[in-house]
Each structure stands twice: as C-alpha cells, then as structure tokens.
Design an enzyme around this catalytic site. Structure first.
Site, PDB file in Angstrom:
ATOM      1  N   CYS A 212      11.776  65.044 -53.024  1.00 42.16           N
ATOM      2  CA  CYS A 212      12.608  65.876 -53.890  1.00 42.16           C
ATOM      3  C   CYS A 212      13.668  65.069 -54.623  1.00 42.16           C
ATOM      4  O   CYS A 212      13.944  63.923 -54.292  1.00 42.16           O
ATOM      5  CB  CYS A 212      13.331  66.946 -53.069  1.00 42.16           C
ATOM      6  SG  CYS A 212      12.247  68.037 -52.164  1.00 42.16           S
TER       7      CYS A 212
ATOM      8  N   GLY B  78       9.887  64.585 -58.159  1.00 37.73           N
ATOM      9  CA  GLY B  78       9.210  65.808 -57.756  1.00 37.73           C
ATOM     10  C   GLY B  78       8.747  66.591 -58.957  1.00 37.73           C
ATOM     11  O   GLY B  78       9.556  66.926 -59.825  1.00 37.73           O
TER      12      GLY B  78
ATOM     13  N   CYS C 136      14.803  51.449 -43.651  1.00 40.07           N
ATOM     14  CA  CYS C 136      13.616  51.923 -42.949  1.00 40.07           C
ATOM     15  C   CYS C 136      12.387  51.345 -43.633  1.00 40.07           C
ATOM     16  O   CYS C 136      12.166  51.576 -44.828  1.00 40.07           O
ATOM     17  CB  CYS C 136      13.554  53.454 -42.942  1.00 40.07           C
ATOM     18  SG  CYS C 136      12.078  54.103 -42.123  1.00 40.07           S
TER      19      CYS C 136
ATOM     20  N   ASN D   7      16.928  67.157 -50.031  1.00 36.12           N
ATOM     21  CA  ASN D   7      15.994  66.052 -50.207  1.00 36.12           C
ATOM     22  C   ASN D   7      15.784  65.408 -48.852  1.00 36.12           C
ATOM     23  O   ASN D   7      16.725  64.919 -48.240  1.00 36.12           O
ATOM     24  CB  ASN D   7      16.547  65.020 -51.194  1.00 36.12           C
ATOM     25  CG  ASN D   7      15.662  63.785 -51.313  1.00 36.12           C
ATOM     26  OD1 ASN D   7      14.482  63.843 -51.022  1.00 36.12           O
ATOM     27  ND2 ASN D   7      16.245  62.678 -51.741  1.00 36.12           N
ATOM     28  N   GLY D   8      14.553  65.427 -48.368  1.00 34.05           N
ATOM     29  CA  GLY D   8      14.257  64.833 -47.076  1.00 34.05           C
ATOM     30  C   GLY D   8      13.354  65.719 -46.250  1.00 34.05           C
ATOM     31  O   GLY D   8      12.623  66.557 -46.776  1.00 34.05           O
TER      32      GLY D   8
ATOM     33  N   TYR E 221       9.207  51.710 -55.244  1.00 35.15           N
ATOM     34  CA  TYR E 221       8.501  52.634 -56.123  1.00 35.15           C
ATOM     35  C   TYR E 221       9.289  53.870 -56.538  1.00 35.15           C
ATOM     36  O   TYR E 221       9.246  54.270 -57.695  1.00 35.15           O
ATOM     37  CB  TYR E 221       7.202  53.069 -55.427  1.00 35.15           C
ATOM     38  CG  TYR E 221       6.414  54.130 -56.157  1.00 35.15           C
ATOM     39  CD1 TYR E 221       5.748  53.827 -57.344  1.00 35.15           C
ATOM     40  CD2 TYR E 221       6.326  55.426 -55.671  1.00 35.15           C
ATOM     41  CE1 TYR E 221       5.014  54.801 -58.027  1.00 35.15           C
ATOM     42  CE2 TYR E 221       5.598  56.399 -56.340  1.00 35.15           C
ATOM     43  CZ  TYR E 221       4.940  56.090 -57.515  1.00 35.15           C
ATOM     44  OH  TYR E 221       4.233  57.039 -58.181  1.00 35.15           O
TER      45      TYR E 221
ATOM     46  N   SER F 239       5.747  51.640 -63.093  1.00 38.05           N
ATOM     47  CA  SER F 239       6.585  51.224 -61.968  1.00 38.05           C
ATOM     48  C   SER F 239       6.346  49.776 -61.560  1.00 38.05           C
ATOM     49  O   SER F 239       7.219  49.155 -60.945  1.00 38.05           O
ATOM     50  CB  SER F 239       6.349  52.144 -60.762  1.00 38.05           C
ATOM     51  OG  SER F 239       4.991  52.115 -60.365  1.00 38.05           O
TER      52      SER F 239
ATOM     53  N   CYS G   9      15.502  54.270 -47.117  1.00 41.29           N
ATOM     54  CA  CYS G   9      14.066  54.057 -47.306  1.00 41.29           C
ATOM     55  C   CYS G   9      13.809  52.886 -48.250  1.00 41.29           C
ATOM     56  O   CYS G   9      14.277  52.882 -49.392  1.00 41.29           O
ATOM     57  CB  CYS G   9      13.430  55.334 -47.863  1.00 41.29           C
ATOM     58  SG  CYS G   9      11.684  55.168 -48.291  1.00 41.29           S
TER      59      CYS G   9
ATOM     60  N   CYS H 137       4.899  58.331 -43.039  1.00 35.88           N
ATOM     61  CA  CYS H 137       6.348  58.551 -43.004  1.00 35.88           C
ATOM     62  C   CYS H 137       6.611  59.973 -42.551  1.00 35.88           C
ATOM     63  O   CYS H 137       5.896  60.898 -42.925  1.00 35.88           O
ATOM     64  CB  CYS H 137       6.961  58.329 -44.382  1.00 35.88           C
ATOM     65  SG  CYS H 137       8.724  58.728 -44.469  1.00 35.88           S
TER      66      CYS H 137
ATOM     67  N   CYS I 253       6.801  52.652 -42.618  1.00 30.57           N
ATOM     68  CA  CYS I 253       5.449  52.825 -43.169  1.00 30.57           C
ATOM     69  C   CYS I 253       4.710  51.498 -43.236  1.00 30.57           C
ATOM     70  O   CYS I 253       3.473  51.473 -43.268  1.00 30.57           O
ATOM     71  CB  CYS I 253       5.506  53.485 -44.541  1.00 30.57           C
ATOM     72  SG  CYS I 253       6.511  52.601 -45.752  1.00 30.57           S
TER      73      CYS I 253
ATOM     74  N   ASP J  23       0.421  45.564 -58.785  1.00 26.19           N
ATOM     75  CA  ASP J  23       0.717  46.958 -58.468  1.00 26.19           C
ATOM     76  C   ASP J  23       1.742  46.972 -57.355  1.00 26.19           C
ATOM     77  O   ASP J  23       1.884  45.993 -56.613  1.00 26.19           O
ATOM     78  CB  ASP J  23      -0.560  47.701 -58.052  1.00 26.19           C
ATOM     79  CG  ASP J  23      -0.464  49.202 -58.294  1.00 26.19           C
ATOM     80  OD1 ASP J  23       0.619  49.677 -58.702  1.00 26.19           O
ATOM     81  OD2 ASP J  23      -1.452  49.910 -58.057  1.00 26.19           O
ATOM     82  N   ASP J  24       2.476  48.089 -57.241  1.00 23.77           N
ATOM     83  CA  ASP J  24       3.562  48.111 -56.262  1.00 23.77           C
ATOM     84  C   ASP J  24       3.115  48.519 -54.867  1.00 23.77           C
ATOM     85  O   ASP J  24       3.778  48.209 -53.881  1.00 23.77           O
ATOM     86  CB  ASP J  24       4.708  49.027 -56.731  1.00 23.77           C
ATOM     87  CG  ASP J  24       4.199  50.361 -57.222  1.00 23.77           C
ATOM     88  OD1 ASP J  24       3.600  51.099 -56.428  1.00 23.77           O
ATOM     89  OD2 ASP J  24       4.402  50.672 -58.410  1.00 23.77           O
TER      90      ASP J  24
END
Length: 528
Positions: A23, A52, A482, A127-128, A283, A327, A277, A426, A485, A389-390
């Site tokens: 979000c 989002g 964090c 958001n989260g 990204y 990106s 994060c 995640c 992932c 690519d990312d």
C-alpha cells in the site's frame, strides 16, 4: 496487482514477476483551515500509484458535518473525478492506495476505514501487514465486536475504537489507545489516523514500512505550515511540500492546530535492530525518493547496487548494457559505469498499458509481454548484451522478455540481477508468493539461467547488497534492514508468522482456482 492471475479479464503485466508492495498512505492537515486537503491527497496518491494499483480511497474532515469518504477499485484517476472531489471537503484528509496481502480483492476491503465512535468519526489507512492479525481478530470477536471485512486494517480500527480501562469516558486519549495497540502487535505497520481534531502518523518499532513528514511553508508569518504525511518523500514535491524527516520507528506523530507533537509509542528490545525493508531500495520506492532520514537517494543506491553487481559478475565479452525499464535503469547505469561499457536502451516501454477489461484469448495471453515492451532491434543486433533486472520472483516474465530479445539476433544475452535470489516469502506487508512459487527457493542459479534462456546469469550477493545499503546508516548498532526474503532471517519470531503463511498459501490456492475457472483451456506453464 497481478491482473492476469487476480482478475478474469486482465491482460497481465510485465510486473507480474515482481514482489508487490501492499500500500501507499498519505495525509494532509492544514491548521489554518484554508486548503482543500483532499486535492493535495489526490495528487499525493497519484504520485504513489506505484505502491498499489488495486484500489484507492480518500476520507476528508470538514470539521462540522463529519467525514466525507469515497473509495473504489482501480487507479487513482479512475476512482476520483471532479464531481467526487468537490464533495470531499475539509482541511484534513487521509488517503490510501491498495494492493491486498491480508484481505481479498474487493471494495469492502478498500481503505481508508472509517467508523463512528463515542468521540466522533475515526479514519485509518494502513501500509503493512499485522503479524498478530489472527489473534487480535479472535480477541475482538470473543468480545462481541462484529467484523465486516477480512482486512487487518479493520482490526486496527476496532482496537483503537475500544476505550481502554481507566480512560476518561468524556475525553479520548488517542495517543494512549495507539500505544495500547502497539503493545499488542510489534509489526508491521505504518499508519495515518484521522480524528475530528487531529492527524496521526505511526510507525511500528521495527520500521518495516516507510513514513515521512513534510511541510508546505506558508506565505505569511502569521500562518502555520500545511503538514504532510507520506509513504515516500517523492510525493512531497508533487504537492509543493518540503521533506522534513522520517517518522522514527515506534514513534507517534500527532498533528493538530497547535502544530506537530511527538511521543514514543513502542521500543524494541535491546538486542533487536530496526528493520526497514531492503526492497524499498531494490524496487518499491520511486528513484526520486529519500530513505534513511533523507540521507539516501534511491536512484543513487540503485546505481551503487549496479556498480557492486559489475564487480561481482562482470561480462568480459559484452558490448552494451541495457536495463528492463523503468525500475532497473539506475542499476544498469551503475553497471555500465563500473564496467566501462556503453549503456543504451534495448527495450521501449509502452507506459500507457494498464488495467484493461477486454478478455484475451489463449494466444493473446502468450503475447502480452509484447504489449508492454518492444525491442530496439538495431541496438541489439549482433551485440553481446548485458541485461539488468532488479529481481526475479517466478522467472516467467523474464523468460518471455529474453525470447523477445532473441528475435533481434544478439550474439549473447547475459542477465545480471541487482539483488540476491528471492528464496523466502515476506510476511511483513509484501506479497512475495509462497515457497512453492519462488524460483530462487526451488532451483539453482544454473537451472534458473536455463529456464529464462540466458547465456549467463549472475545475482548480486547478500553481502554486496547490504554493504551498499548500509553505507548511509548512521547508527550501525541500532539501525538495520529486513532482508528475510533473501536470507530467511526474519526479524520476528517464526511462530508469529505461521498464521500469515497459512492465509497467504490459501489465497494463492484460491487465485489458481479462479484462474483455472476463468481460462479452462489454458495450458499449464512448464516448470523449469
């Protein structure tokens, strides 16, 4: 949003193979009572659309007749029209762009959530992803609180609406209620909360999701600034505001007619670090946003990730470097600068492709990547190409993209990824698939290279990524990131994440069932 999987008539997206940020949130408070806050919030959400695209909403407060709310499924420009905006009166407003993780894709789960309390209306945008959603929802239901949606944000609303023991029934202590909520759940949330008198900004003590403060400076010394809360600083420029600072992890910001007030809502145990994060750098965030207290420009960090990638995985026979727009462009520039290779465009992106309601047939589904990208054949022909690519999540989009580039007859295609292999889901607000769907969890680098059809494949190492990201960290002992992932090292206890994993896996199964029902003749994509 993954249109091809989540809607029966979507044409898909080149971003289907990317992790999905949940979000964006945005808030405006004008102590002078002069601006129409909803218009500023609209433009803030428009700027944050990348966070989002499933749905959006606004809730405004005019100070007299209550809150005005409008929500809808779709993009900001699809949901809000001039007639709607005229009805969203008031000098304070909060807004939300949604991509669902907990809660299904339907209008009832769209935000902001607004309810009536004993002390007037209460509106929240989140958001989260609450890691304690299951337990808190059960607690509310056992106490007789009815729930209308499957969203974890409604849990937050209902928790804040309850009057805690010892609170004066006539004078609500909203800061106290927010602190009480923060005691029940340590992650993962950034919140904007609007009451009839104030606007609040809140970040969990880990700081998983970003939130920052801005000001629109007044023309007259007799007036106060218009205050802004935003998921990213890039939206500040759009509305004419100056970035002031981040909301600190665990901090509660209250904005009212007297100005900005700060208090500590929750702290981490001494042995824990904050955990922004790391995918915000890789990204999620727009390249013109600032992170880590305004010290790091995202574009610059991505260039440095590309430089580090070139040091770790050079391509000695390469002629040119290209990026997957948009990106990956900064990382591609960094790779080119470090390796001494020319950077050029190899793919043209159609930026007007978005949500569509025309149903594709099977053959069209297989060609959807061509709706988003076209190769620049003359730039690629007879060249040894490094394509940056990312990230790779499932690997399907990149394999189609490489097949398209092959049609330009390059000598070789070397793929370089400016982040490590995504190997773990995640559970802190990012829709990152399940273990079964993560190609990096189930396959070696060589197997992935073979699946996507590249001549070589190289990922940035976790150590290299963290070296770049942590260069701007001031307090190395307290401030962290964090990267679960990639590493599987979650900042939270694993047992706290089990209910979220179960809900995620069930939602993935439901998505597959819907996709199979919508396209029964679709052949299963072969596994690598």
């Amino acid at each position: 949003m993954d249109y091809e999987k989540d809607t029966p008539f979507g044409l898909g997206s080149s971003d289907d193979d990317k992790p999905k940020e949940e979000c964006a949130i945005f808030g405006v408070f004008d102590p002078n009572g002069e601006v129409q806050a909803s218009r500023l919030t609209f433009f803030g959400l428009y700027t944050l659309q990348h966070r989002g695209q499933e749905g959006c909403g606004l809730a405004s407060n005019d100070g007299s007749s209550g809150f005005h709310v409008h929500k809808g499924m779709g993009l900001v420009t699809q949901v809000f029209k001039e007639k709607t905006m005229k009805q969203l009166k008031g000098s304070s407003c909060i807004g939300h762009n949604r991509y669902s993780t907990v809660g299904s894709s339907q209008l009832t789960n769209a935000q902001p959530f607004v309810i009536e309390t004993l002390h007037g209306p209460l509106a929240i945008a989140h958001n989260g992803q609450l890691t304690s959603t299951h337990n808190l929802r059960r607690q509310l239901l056992e106490n007789g609180v009815g729930m209308f949606t499957s969203s974890d944000t409604e849990v937050i609303v209902q928790m804040l609406a309850r009057r805690p023991p010892g609170e004066d029934s006539e004078t609500p202590d909203w800061e106290g209620r927010i602190k009480s909520l923060m005691e029940y759940t340590s992650a993962a949330y950034s919140l904007v909360i609007m009451t009839k008198d104030a606007l609040f900004g809140v970040r969990d003590p880990f700081g998983f999701r970003p939130l920052c403060i801005g000001e629109i400076r007044p023309d007259s010394p007799d007036k106060k600034p218009v205050y802004i809360l935003s998921s990213e600083s890039c939206a500040m420029h759009t509305v004419g505001a100056d970035f002031v600072r981040d909301v600190a992890p665990g901090e509660i910001i209250r904005i009212d007619k007297s100005g900005v007030h700060s208090s500590i809502g929750a702290t981490l145990p001494p042995q824990k670090k904050t955990a922004l994060c790391v995918f915000e750098y890789v990204y999620f965030s727009r390249p013109d946003s600032l992170l880590d207290g305004g010290r790091l420009l995202v574009h610059s960090v991505r260039q440095d990730l590309g430089r580090q990638l070139a040091r770790e995985h050079p391509a000695p026979d390469a002629d040119i470097v290209i990026g997957v727009p948009d990106s990956s462009t900064p990382a591609a520039i960094g790779y080119a600068l470090e390796s001494g290779l020319p950077f050029t465009e190899g793919l043209t992106k159609n930026r007007y492709i978005g949500r569509t309601f025309i149903a594709p047939d099977q053959a069209q589904r297989q060609r959807t990547i061509g709706l988003k990208f076209n190769p620049l054949v003359q730039n690629l022909r007879d060249k040894s190409v490094v394509i940056i690519d990312d990230s790779i999540v499932r690997g399907n989009t990149l394999s189609h993209l490489i097949a398209m580039i092959r049609q330009a007859n390059p000598k070789a295609i070397h793929v370089r990824i400016s982040s490590p292999p995504v190997q773990h889901p995640c559970f802190m607000g990012v829709d990152m698939s399940t273990y079964e769907e993560l190609i990096g969890h189930n396959h070696t680098v060589e197997q992935i290279r073979d699946h996507i059809g590249a001549d070589s494949l190289g990922y940035l190492s976790i150590e290299g990524m963290m070296q770049v990201v942590r260069e701007g960290v001031v307090d190395q002992d307290k401030d962290g990131h964090c990267n679960a992932c990639f590493s599987g090292e979650y900042p939270l206890e694993i047992e706290d994440l089990v209910p979220i994993r179960a809900a995620r896996e069930e939602r993935e199964r439901e998505n597959h069932r819907r996709e199979a029902k919508a396209t029964p003749d679709k052949e299963a994509e072969p596994a690598c």
